[in-house]
Design an enzyme around this catalytic site. Sequence first.
Site, PDB file in Angstrom:
ATOM      1  N   LYS A 159       0.836  -1.212   0.000  1.00 19.99           N
ATOM      2  CA  LYS A 159       0.000   0.000   0.000  1.00 19.99           C
ATOM      3  C   LYS A 159       0.870   1.261   0.000  1.00 19.99           C
ATOM      4  CE  LYS A 159      -2.279  -1.185   3.722  1.00 19.99           C
ATOM      5  NZ  LYS A 159      -1.601  -2.485   3.976  1.00 19.99           N
ATOM      6  N   THR A 160       1.899   1.280   0.823  1.00 18.59           N
ATOM      7  CA  THR A 160       2.800   2.438   0.842  1.00 18.59           C
ATOM      8  C   THR A 160       3.529   2.580  -0.487  1.00 18.59           C
ATOM      9  OG1 THR A 160       3.114   2.201   3.230  1.00 18.59           O
ATOM     10  CG2 THR A 160       4.740   3.515   2.039  1.00 18.59           C
TER      11      THR A 160
ATOM     12  N   ASP B  65      -1.499   6.819   6.293  1.00 22.35           N
ATOM     13  CA  ASP B  65      -1.473   5.398   6.634  1.00 22.35           C
ATOM     14  C   ASP B  65      -2.323   5.140   7.870  1.00 22.35           C
ATOM     15  OD1 ASP B  65      -0.791   2.771   6.356  1.00 22.35           O
ATOM     16  OD2 ASP B  65       1.220   2.971   7.189  1.00 22.35           O
TER      17      ASP B  65
ATOM     18  N   THR C 124      -5.562  -1.304   7.228  1.00 26.65           N
ATOM     19  CA  THR C 124      -5.595  -2.755   7.367  1.00 26.65           C
ATOM     20  C   THR C 124      -6.930  -3.215   7.934  1.00 26.65           C
ATOM     21  OG1 THR C 124      -4.595  -2.547   9.569  1.00 26.65           O
ATOM     22  CG2 THR C 124      -3.107  -2.933   7.716  1.00 26.65           C
TER      23      THR C 124
ATOM     24  N   ARG D 207       6.820  -8.236   1.576  1.00 22.73           N
ATOM     25  CA  ARG D 207       7.742  -7.827   2.638  1.00 22.73           C
ATOM     26  C   ARG D 207       8.418  -9.044   3.266  1.00 22.73           C
ATOM     27  NH1 ARG D 207       4.909  -4.194   6.612  1.00 22.73           N
ATOM     28  NH2 ARG D 207       5.494  -2.559   5.133  1.00 22.73           N
TER      29      ARG D 207
END
Length: 344
Positions: free
Chosen positions: A74-75, A119, A168, A227
């Site tokens: 997302k980032t 965020d 999230t 990640r």
Amino acid sequence: MSDNEPDLYERGVVSPEAGADDRALDGALRPRMLEDFVGQDRVREQLSLVLRGAQSRGRAPDHVLMSGGPGLGKTTLAMIIANELGAPLRITSGPAIERSGDLAAVLSTLQEGEVLFLDEIHRMARPAEEMLYVAMEDFRVDVVVGKGPGATAIPLDIAPFTLVGATTRAGLLPAPLRDRFGFTAHVDFYRPEDLETIVRRSAGLLGADLAPDAAREIARRSRGTPRIANRLLRRVRDYAEVRGDGTLDRATARAALSLYEVDELGLDRLDRAVLDALLRRFRGGPVGLSTLAVSVGEEPETVEVVAEPFLVRAGFVARTPRGRVATPEAWEHMGMTPPDGAAG
């Protein structure tokens, strides 16, 4: 577990949360443009149309909301949006916006066309949230001067901007906030072949000699999360450099991931401890969360937040009104035979 001592598994090699080493290297490994972004094909295509349409009209794109688990990009997508638009990017988070004044200070300094990445937007304070409604819709904030009956709201125009919100927990966003986003995307877990491509790209950027079969080995143990894939790649690289000749082949990858207790499907020690307790002590369930957590020596929140989501998604555990139940796949993966009358 104290407030100052984060749980071991929340910072483990298969945790989707970003650790200090992840943040240090994320900048070097992130793709810069949509064409370089691997996976999420539908989201990538939809987002491309939104950005190209706005650019052709010479206007700021609609506000964008992205939901999905941690570590899914997302980032990265927010940074790509700014890069594609050739616009500055401002980054903040919901927990950092404690008062409406905090939000007003950010919004009032935005340049025209700037992208604001917020965020964990669902964790923003309610007064700031209400101010954001007006800012997103009318590009205006009302600054309150004074207190009590003499307080006055002064409207302050702000430059047109694009808000990219990430969460999230999409279910915690109030409907009035969700409705103000012109484009909503859900970022899902990645396919193994996409993760393999990501691992190979990251290895090239890190200067690591990664064999194709090693890339596949890392990808299938990465729990569908880039990640985690990049973190496992770094651990395999460490192992190859310290205990091998620097070559990242399949045997080295398997040895390294075995050392870090990540099995063939990406389960770590906590995952297997939960399954072992559920199968051996409770005959496959059903068993309550608190009882299961005590049996593995962890807090219920740790089991529910860290281990359970992946075990449920992998098809090893089912949540029922009576408690947690093991599936036949769990018995098979653990190499155990269910006793007569066992759940699942």
